[in-house]
Write a protein that holds these residues in place. Structure first.
Motif: not given
Length: 198
Positions: A102-130
């Protein structure tokens, strides 16, 4: 042995792999159907909230989904579990490891402002880890998917889980165990659409 490989435990009726439940059901298939029906109805009543999100928020989602089925809905599991070759987070590490995700997602501003490619990569990593933390005895996937619906909606996207093939979903989550998020990335890339809200 139940599906998590823990054998007989206090969550189950004695001598069975059926989870103790508020409905008095003693059959796995019947419980599975009831669980699905109750959680689908409950999911439709869970309201979106803005971040920040944390383990307490995930517990609240879980409680809302399963409070009519399990007395322990929304409570962290009290035993270690595994599925197949995958051993989930040791119960003593659930809270600290979830805090890191959750801290990592907060540091990524909850994915706000990410373009689609960056969003997909960040969400996949966070989902897998959680998912590896698996904080509840049962119902982890359903609670986590709603959490990520909220995360993505806040970031200006929506997800259509119906596009996800069940076998591909399982394989993608297994691959994420060894930090290979590529299959999850493909799934999120295919399933994400822009939200009409943002």
């Amino acid at each position: 042995m139940d599906k998590y490989g823990v054998g007989q435990d206090a969550y189950c009726y004695a001598g069975t792999s059926v989870l103790r439940n508020r409905l008095g059901i003693h059959d796995d298939d019947e419980l599975c159907r009831a669980e699905r029906d109750f959680s689908e109805l409950a999911a439709s009543e869970i309201e979106f909230s803005l971040p920040p999100y944390d383990l307490a928020y995930l517990k609240q989602i879980h409680r809302s989904l399963f409070r009519d089925v399990y007395d322990w809905a929304g409570e962290l599991r009290v035993l270690d579990i595994s599925k197949g070759q995958t051993r989930f987070c040791n119960l003593s590490r659930i809270e600290p490891e979830a805090g890191k995700v959750f801290a990592r997602m907060a540091n990524r501003q909850w994915f706000e402002g990410h373009d689609r490619g960056a969003l997909v990569a960040a969400v996949a990593e966070s989902f897998g880890d959680l998912n590896m933390i698996h904080p509840f005895r049962e119902g982890n996937g359903r609670a986590q998917r709603i959490l990520f619906e909220h995360l993505l909606l806040n970031a200006g996207f929506q997800i259509d889980w119906w596009q996800v093939e069940p076998d591909a979903w399982v394989e993608a989550n297994i691959a994420a165990v060894v930090c290979d998020y590529s299959a999850l990335e493909r799934i999120f890339h295919q399933s994400l659409g822009l939200s009409a809200i943002k």
